[in-house]
Design a protein around this motif. Structure first.
Motif, PDB file in Angstrom:
ATOM      1  N   GLU A 185       0.824  -1.215   0.000  1.00  0.00           N
ATOM      2  CA  GLU A 185       0.000   0.000   0.000  1.00  0.00           C
ATOM      3  C   GLU A 185       0.859   1.267   0.000  1.00  0.00           C
ATOM      4  O   GLU A 185       0.506   2.271   0.612  1.00  0.00           O
ATOM      5  CB  GLU A 185      -0.939   0.012   1.220  1.00  0.00           C
ATOM      6  N   GLU A 186       1.982   1.242  -0.708  1.00  0.00           N
ATOM      7  CA  GLU A 186       2.865   2.410  -0.684  1.00  0.00           C
ATOM      8  C   GLU A 186       2.198   3.653  -1.264  1.00  0.00           C
ATOM      9  O   GLU A 186       2.553   4.777  -0.907  1.00  0.00           O
ATOM     10  CB  GLU A 186       4.154   2.135  -1.450  1.00  0.00           C
TER      11      GLU A 186
ATOM     12  N   VAL B 295       5.932  -2.451  12.096  1.00  0.00           N
ATOM     13  CA  VAL B 295       6.282  -3.767  12.619  1.00  0.00           C
ATOM     14  C   VAL B 295       5.897  -4.799  11.567  1.00  0.00           C
ATOM     15  O   VAL B 295       4.804  -4.735  10.991  1.00  0.00           O
ATOM     16  CB  VAL B 295       5.533  -4.071  13.938  1.00  0.00           C
ATOM     17  N   HIS B 296       6.780  -5.734  11.309  1.00  0.00           N
ATOM     18  CA  HIS B 296       6.434  -6.788  10.362  1.00  0.00           C
ATOM     19  C   HIS B 296       5.627  -7.866  11.072  1.00  0.00           C
ATOM     20  O   HIS B 296       5.945  -8.250  12.207  1.00  0.00           O
ATOM     21  CB  HIS B 296       7.685  -7.400   9.740  1.00  0.00           C
ATOM     22  N   ARG B 297       4.608  -8.332  10.401  1.00  0.00           N
ATOM     23  CA  ARG B 297       3.735  -9.367  10.982  1.00  0.00           C
ATOM     24  C   ARG B 297       4.524 -10.542  11.546  1.00  0.00           C
ATOM     25  O   ARG B 297       4.242 -11.032  12.655  1.00  0.00           O
ATOM     26  CB  ARG B 297       2.781  -9.862   9.891  1.00  0.00           C
ATOM     27  N   ASP B 298       5.546 -11.024  10.816  1.00  0.00           N
ATOM     28  CA  ASP B 298       6.263 -12.226  11.224  1.00  0.00           C
ATOM     29  C   ASP B 298       7.156 -12.002  12.439  1.00  0.00           C
ATOM     30  O   ASP B 298       7.618 -12.966  13.054  1.00  0.00           O
ATOM     31  CB  ASP B 298       7.109 -12.741  10.060  1.00  0.00           C
TER      32      ASP B 298
ATOM     33  N   VAL C  92       1.867   0.602  11.912  1.00  0.00           N
ATOM     34  CA  VAL C  92       1.590  -0.061  10.640  1.00  0.00           C
ATOM     35  C   VAL C  92       2.147  -1.472  10.738  1.00  0.00           C
ATOM     36  O   VAL C  92       3.341  -1.658  11.004  1.00  0.00           O
ATOM     37  CB  VAL C  92       2.223   0.693   9.459  1.00  0.00           C
ATOM     38  N   VAL C  93       1.285  -2.459  10.565  1.00  0.00           N
ATOM     39  CA  VAL C  93       1.732  -3.850  10.577  1.00  0.00           C
ATOM     40  C   VAL C  93       1.790  -4.330   9.136  1.00  0.00           C
ATOM     41  O   VAL C  93       0.765  -4.473   8.464  1.00  0.00           O
ATOM     42  CB  VAL C  93       0.793  -4.744  11.413  1.00  0.00           C
ATOM     43  N   ASP C  94       2.994  -4.529   8.655  1.00  0.00           N
ATOM     44  CA  ASP C  94       3.229  -4.944   7.265  1.00  0.00           C
ATOM     45  C   ASP C  94       3.185  -6.458   7.196  1.00  0.00           C
ATOM     46  O   ASP C  94       3.933  -7.149   7.887  1.00  0.00           O
ATOM     47  CB  ASP C  94       4.591  -4.413   6.809  1.00  0.00           C
TER      48      ASP C  94
ATOM     49  N   ARG D 162       7.345  -0.496  -1.334  1.00  0.00           N
ATOM     50  CA  ARG D 162       7.982   0.344  -0.317  1.00  0.00           C
ATOM     51  C   ARG D 162       7.005   0.734   0.808  1.00  0.00           C
ATOM     52  O   ARG D 162       7.187   1.767   1.445  1.00  0.00           O
ATOM     53  CB  ARG D 162       8.558   1.595  -0.980  1.00  0.00           C
ATOM     54  N   THR D 163       6.020  -0.086   1.066  1.00  0.00           N
ATOM     55  CA  THR D 163       5.037   0.229   2.104  1.00  0.00           C
ATOM     56  C   THR D 163       5.706   0.561   3.439  1.00  0.00           C
ATOM     57  O   THR D 163       5.399   1.572   4.069  1.00  0.00           O
ATOM     58  CB  THR D 163       4.054  -0.939   2.288  1.00  0.00           C
ATOM     59  N   SER D 164       6.615  -0.277   3.885  1.00  0.00           N
ATOM     60  CA  SER D 164       7.252  -0.068   5.193  1.00  0.00           C
ATOM     61  C   SER D 164       8.041   1.225   5.225  1.00  0.00           C
ATOM     62  O   SER D 164       7.955   2.000   6.193  1.00  0.00           O
ATOM     63  CB  SER D 164       8.159  -1.246   5.533  1.00  0.00           C
ATOM     64  N   GLU D 165       8.811   1.480   4.175  1.00  0.00           N
ATOM     65  CA  GLU D 165       9.630   2.683   4.140  1.00  0.00           C
ATOM     66  C   GLU D 165       8.770   3.946   4.119  1.00  0.00           C
ATOM     67  O   GLU D 165       9.055   4.924   4.823  1.00  0.00           O
ATOM     68  CB  GLU D 165      10.557   2.664   2.921  1.00  0.00           C
TER      69      GLU D 165
END
Length: 314
Positions: free
Chosen positions: A44-45, A92-95, A71-73, A79-82
């Motif tokens: 969702e960048e 935070v990454h889901r995993d 935001v939980v990626d 580049r959603t996280s960035e």
């Protein structure tokens, strides 16, 4: 419509104007409640940055209503996280959440895990694909929770245009969820957007609910909350218009199957004869079948997770 639902519509359906932001801020200070906003995100960048920016500007800067944005990626390849981090969200990454339990694909999985990485007494979920986003989406749905201790969960209601056609969005809602609710849980028939991704709830409620891992999470949450806290603890607020990316018909079919599965479990916890859905696509030799598994897993109430209990004690 049941008389109880007609009364509920009069007493538990509000508009943004019913609670000005300054009133919410006064209530927040008086009660000491904290607010977390969670955006589940997958590729969702294009939209996530604007949503985070607006919440930070309007509800953390101008008015200190929101305490954290997370935001939980769930595995983005763009580049959603960035973009989210640059806009000021904690990403935070889901995993990385509860790594001892392998994650499965699905929105409900992300929402469930988000309870472990947020602190708010009130948790507000917002989809990360919204366009023309307004901070009113957040202030509108957390408002009743801040001002009324008897309210435990609030859904946003809105118009959902499909292209240039007003009110034609929400196809799965109209073809699957609304008929199911009206026939099997008629006390929930007053919800305008039962599947909407914008809603807020008290942590004390969310941590007691099981979470379907996929698209059935919103329907499952409504039904389970009804049984746990009752209709008068549920509410909705009109926040205007919701614009987002629409999915194709086959994706909607898979969503519908997951929602039906969620409903079936709650009706009888019965046996699902065939937890899969076959759809057809035209290929070089005619129509070719494509079979997809239907989400069949649910996560238990977070209060049953040892790491969550230890976190609360700490």
């Amino acid at each position: 419509m049941l008389e109880e639902v007609e009364r509920w519509l009069d007493t538990r359906s509000w508009s943004l104007a019913d609670r000005p932001v300054q009133q919410l801020l006064t209530a927040k200070h008086a009660t000491g409640q904290s607010v977390s906003v969670v955006l589940p995100a997958l590729d969702e960048e294009a939209t996530v940055g604007d949503i985070v920016t607006m919440i930070r500007r309007d509800l953390m800067g101008r008015v200190p209503l929101v305490d954290e944005i997370v935001v939980v990626d769930s595995g983005s390849t763009d580049r959603t996280s960035e973009v989210a981090a640059a806009a000021g969200a904690r990403v935070v990454h889901r995993d990385a959440i509860l790594p001892r339990l392998p994650a499965v694909p699905g929105k409900g999985e992300v929402l469930w895990r988000s309870l472990l990485v947020t602190d708010g007494d009130i948790v507000c979920f917002v989809d990360a694909d919204l366009r023309e986003f307004s901070a009113d989406f957040v202030s509108g749905i957390v408002g009743p929770l801040l001002t009324d201790p008897d309210v435990h969960l609030v859904k946003a209601m809105y118009d959902r245009p499909l292209g240039t056609a007003a009110g034609q969005g929400g196809r799965v809602t109209e073809l699957m969820a609304r008929p199911l609710l009206n026939m099997h849980w008629p006390r929930l028939a007053g919800f305008v957007q039962p599947l909407g991704g914008e809603y807020a709830a008290r942590r004390s409620l969310l941590e007691q609910l099981p979470f379907p891992v996929g698209y059935g999470v919103e329907l499952g949450m409504l039904v389970d909350a009804l049984h746990l806290v009752g209709l008068d603890a549920l509410a909705q607020v009109d926040v205007g218009v919701r614009r987002h990316r629409h999915q194709d018909g086959q994706a909607l079919g898979r969503m519908s199957a997951a929602i039906y599965r969620t409903a079936q479990l709650r009706l009888a916890r019965g046996h699902l004869v065939r937890p899969s859905l076959t759809q057809f696509e035209r290929g070089a030799d005619g129509f070719e079948p494509r079979t997809y598994s239907v989400d069949t897993e649910e996560r238990p109430p977070m209060t049953e997770i040892a790491e969550y209990a230890a976190r609360r004690v700490a």
